[in-house]
Design an enzyme around this catalytic site. Structure first.
Site, PDB file in Angstrom:
ATOM      1  N   GLU A 159      39.234  47.523  30.025  1.00  0.00           N
ATOM      2  CA  GLU A 159      37.684  48.095  30.089  1.00  0.00           C
ATOM      3  C   GLU A 159      37.661  49.442  30.633  1.00  0.00           C
ATOM      4  OE1 GLU A 159      36.655  44.520  32.832  1.00  0.00           O
ATOM      5  OE2 GLU A 159      35.879  46.159  34.313  1.00  0.00           O
ATOM      6  N   ASP A 179      33.484  38.603  30.776  1.00  0.00           N
ATOM      7  CA  ASP A 179      32.626  39.916  31.189  1.00  0.00           C
ATOM      8  C   ASP A 179      33.313  40.881  31.784  1.00  0.00           C
ATOM      9  OD1 ASP A 179      30.017  40.746  32.489  1.00  0.00           O
ATOM     10  OD2 ASP A 179      31.062  40.370  34.359  1.00  0.00           O
ATOM     11  N   HIS A 215      31.101  43.841  32.339  1.00  0.00           N
ATOM     12  CA  HIS A 215      31.168  43.711  33.569  1.00  0.00           C
ATOM     13  C   HIS A 215      29.902  43.972  34.373  1.00  0.00           C
ATOM     14  CE1 HIS A 215      34.717  44.169  36.789  1.00  0.00           C
ATOM     15  NE2 HIS A 215      33.596  43.593  37.328  1.00  0.00           N
ATOM     16  N   ARG A 230      38.845  39.033  36.604  1.00  0.00           N
ATOM     17  CA  ARG A 230      39.389  40.312  36.237  1.00  0.00           C
ATOM     18  C   ARG A 230      40.039  40.331  34.843  1.00  0.00           C
ATOM     19  NH1 ARG A 230      36.543  42.186  39.000  1.00  0.00           N
ATOM     20  NH2 ARG A 230      36.735  43.517  40.898  1.00  0.00           N
TER      21      ARG A 230
HETATM   22  P1  NAD Z   1      37.734  34.637  46.927  1.00  0.00           P
HETATM   23  O1  NAD Z   1      38.665  35.343  47.638  1.00  0.00           O
HETATM   24  O2  NAD Z   1      36.421  34.151  47.914  1.00  0.00           O
HETATM   25  O3  NAD Z   1      38.397  33.382  46.071  1.00  0.00           O
HETATM   26  C1  NAD Z   1      39.440  33.375  45.290  1.00  0.00           C
HETATM   27  C2  NAD Z   1      40.235  32.328  45.371  1.00  0.00           C
HETATM   28  O4  NAD Z   1      41.217  32.418  44.316  1.00  0.00           O
HETATM   29  C3  NAD Z   1      40.741  31.826  46.684  1.00  0.00           C
HETATM   30  O5  NAD Z   1      40.231  30.382  46.879  1.00  0.00           O
HETATM   31  C4  NAD Z   1      42.224  32.058  46.514  1.00  0.00           C
HETATM   32  O6  NAD Z   1      42.920  31.003  47.194  1.00  0.00           O
HETATM   33  C5  NAD Z   1      42.409  31.680  45.001  1.00  0.00           C
HETATM   34  N1  NAD Z   1      43.565  31.946  44.183  1.00  0.00           N
HETATM   35  C6  NAD Z   1      44.352  33.041  44.787  1.00  0.00           C
HETATM   36  N2  NAD Z   1      45.346  32.881  43.840  1.00  0.00           N
HETATM   37  C7  NAD Z   1      45.003  32.095  42.913  1.00  0.00           C
HETATM   38  C8  NAD Z   1      46.004  31.642  42.101  1.00  0.00           C
HETATM   39  N3  NAD Z   1      47.252  31.852  41.520  1.00  0.00           N
HETATM   40  N4  NAD Z   1      45.610  30.712  41.080  1.00  0.00           N
HETATM   41  C9  NAD Z   1      44.150  30.064  41.458  1.00  0.00           C
HETATM   42  N5  NAD Z   1      43.270  30.645  42.362  1.00  0.00           N
HETATM   43  C10 NAD Z   1      43.975  31.409  43.286  1.00  0.00           C
HETATM   44  O7  NAD Z   1      36.988  35.613  45.833  1.00  0.00           O
HETATM   45  P2  NAD Z   1      35.582  35.382  45.005  1.00  0.00           P
HETATM   46  O8  NAD Z   1      34.456  36.358  45.772  1.00  0.00           O
HETATM   47  O9  NAD Z   1      35.278  34.274  44.834  1.00  0.00           O
HETATM   48  O10 NAD Z   1      35.847  36.385  43.794  1.00  0.00           O
HETATM   49  C11 NAD Z   1      36.980  35.972  42.844  1.00  0.00           C
HETATM   50  C12 NAD Z   1      37.110  37.138  41.737  1.00  0.00           C
HETATM   51  O11 NAD Z   1      36.046  37.247  40.986  1.00  0.00           O
HETATM   52  C13 NAD Z   1      37.449  38.517  42.626  1.00  0.00           C
HETATM   53  O12 NAD Z   1      38.759  38.524  43.039  1.00  0.00           O
HETATM   54  C14 NAD Z   1      37.089  39.366  41.576  1.00  0.00           C
HETATM   55  O13 NAD Z   1      38.217  39.772  40.986  1.00  0.00           O
HETATM   56  C15 NAD Z   1      35.991  38.590  40.643  1.00  0.00           C
HETATM   57  N6  NAD Z   1      34.897  39.289  40.616  1.00  0.00           N
HETATM   58  C16 NAD Z   1      34.189  39.652  39.449  1.00  0.00           C
HETATM   59  C17 NAD Z   1      32.856  40.157  39.607  1.00  0.00           C
HETATM   60  C18 NAD Z   1      32.060  40.671  38.091  1.00  0.00           C
HETATM   61  O14 NAD Z   1      31.158  41.161  38.350  1.00  0.00           O
HETATM   62  N7  NAD Z   1      32.547  40.128  37.137  1.00  0.00           N
HETATM   63  C19 NAD Z   1      32.306  40.178  40.651  1.00  0.00           C
HETATM   64  C20 NAD Z   1      32.744  39.829  41.808  1.00  0.00           C
HETATM   65  C21 NAD Z   1      34.138  39.371  41.997  1.00  0.00           C
END
Ligand code: NAD
Length: 332
Positions: free
Chosen positions: A264, A259, A296, A235
């Site tokens: 944005e 991305d 994105h 994000r």
């Molecule tokens: P997820 O919930 O499976 O994994 C997130 C991980 O981050 C967890 O393991 C959690 O413990 C960890 N985390 C929490 N706080 C943290 C910190 N302070 N430092 C390091 N790690 C920490 O989520 P996911 O499905 O893997 O998605 C991750 C992120 O990707 C989403 O929150 C979303 O913002 C982003 N995303 C972006 C797109 C895109 O199109 N660009 C699409 C989907 C998701």
């Protein structure tokens, strides 16, 4: 059951219409963003389906609630744009799509790395002009280098596995439980500062929450290896955008792939090519030859879009049946 989708485009209409064959809900596709002004369009709709840059704050939720909406069915994994406490206070349910295709996002992050390292946009532009020289296109082997994965949830794990396949040493930082599959591939969990200091490539895969807001700021950038690469498909708010410019100018940051971008909203997902870009920070970032910005699109694969539509409509069905699922609440 009436459901309105804000910020929708033709591709949303296509995938949701196909998935809706199993439900036959009344769907309305609305191009405009959801905000305080447009919330009135949801009058009489039980379910509102916002996208990532829509405004779903307390004032908007109150207006939606007054119009009869009881379910906010997000068609995204991230929910940082929703005031969950306000929704709970109003008795509204918020559901999301926790997983659709972690591969889509992880593979896009890898795409950014390869494109930056081998300067593919520049190389393509050059050969189209009949320039077949190689100066300025020198890359480095990923094999044998170190990649730092911040957040090893669903996406970070897939990403880490792919990068291990390139022969990279994987360092990981995540306050949660270490991922067994990454450990089995030789990944090491280390403190954030160690990851920043030792990685040639740093990739962000954690959620945007108060604790991660601006986790990559000028101090963190200074901790990184000189000339390292930073990739953000998480994000925008994870990175302090202003700090990137100084780090790129003096070479501390060698490559940047974004991305997502802090500001944005109102820009990404839309064609602004006929308008002067009003965001000076983004305009400056786009001028660097070692920066790639995509709007994105990491989630944007056929498989992910289909899964998003099916899960979102499945969430609506479960809520309607009195057994809501994939609910997000302030308690987590
Ligand atoms: P997820 O919930 O499976 O994994 C997130 C991980 O981050 C967890 O393991 C959690 O413990 C960890 N985390 C929490 N706080 C943290 C910190 N302070 N430092 C390091 N790690 C920490 O989520 P996911 O499905 O893997 O998605 C991750 C992120 O990707 C989403 O929150 C979303 O913002 C982003 N995303 C972006 C797109 C895109 O199109 N660009 C699409 C989907 C998701």
């Amino acid at each position: 059951m009436r459901m309105i989708l804000f910020s929708s485009r033709q591709y949303d209409s296509d995938t949701f219409t196909e998935a809706n064959a199993a439900h036959a809900y009344e769907l309305r596709f609305q191009e405009s963003h959801l905000d305080l002004e447009t919330a009135v369009l949801a009058q009489g709709y039980d379910v509102v389906c916002p996208f990532v840059n829509d405004t779903v704050d307390a004032a908007v939720l109150e207006r939606l609630h007054a119009g009869g909406t009881r379910l906010i069915a997000l068609r995204s994994a991230g929910f940082n744009h929703v005031d969950l406490a306000a929704a709970e206070g109003l008795g509204m349910t918020v559901a999301r799509v926790p997983a659709y295709s972690p591969h889509a996002v992880a593979e896009h992050a890898v795409g950014l790395i390869l494109a930056l390292n081998r300067r593919l946009p520049r190389a393509v532009a050059r050969t189209r002009e009949g320039d077949f020289s190689l100066h300025g296109l020198l890359g480095f082997d990923l094999h044998g280098k170190t990649v730092g994965v911040i957040g090893t949830g669903m996406i970070g794990r897939v990403f880490g596995r792919i990068m291990a396949g390139f022969g990279m040493q994987v360092l990981a930082y995540d306050p949660g439980t270490p991922a067994d599959d990454l450990l089995a591939l030789g990944a090491r969990y280390v403190p954030l500062d160690t990851l920043l200091a030792e990685s040639d490539v740093v990739s962000l895969h954690c959620p945007l929450v108060p604790a991660t807001y601006h986790m990559i700021d000028s101090r963190a950038l200074a901790r990184m290896k000189r000339g390292a690469m930073l990739i953000n498909t998480g994000r925008g708010g994870l990175v302090e955008s202003n700090a990137l410019i100084g780090a790129l100018k003096d070479g501390q940051l060698g490559h940047l792939g974004l991305d997502v971008y802090e500001e944005e909203g109102g820009l990404f997902f839309e064609d602004h090519s006929n308008l002067p870009l009003q965001d000076d920070v983004l305009a400056r970032l786009l001028m660097f030859p070692n920066v790639i910005v995509t709007a994105h699109q990491a989630f944007f694969t056929r498989e992910a879009m289909s899964e998003i539509a099916q899960t979102t409509l499945g969430n609506v069905a479960a809520w309607r049946a009195g057994t809501p699922r994939n609910v997000v609440s302030p308690a987590g």
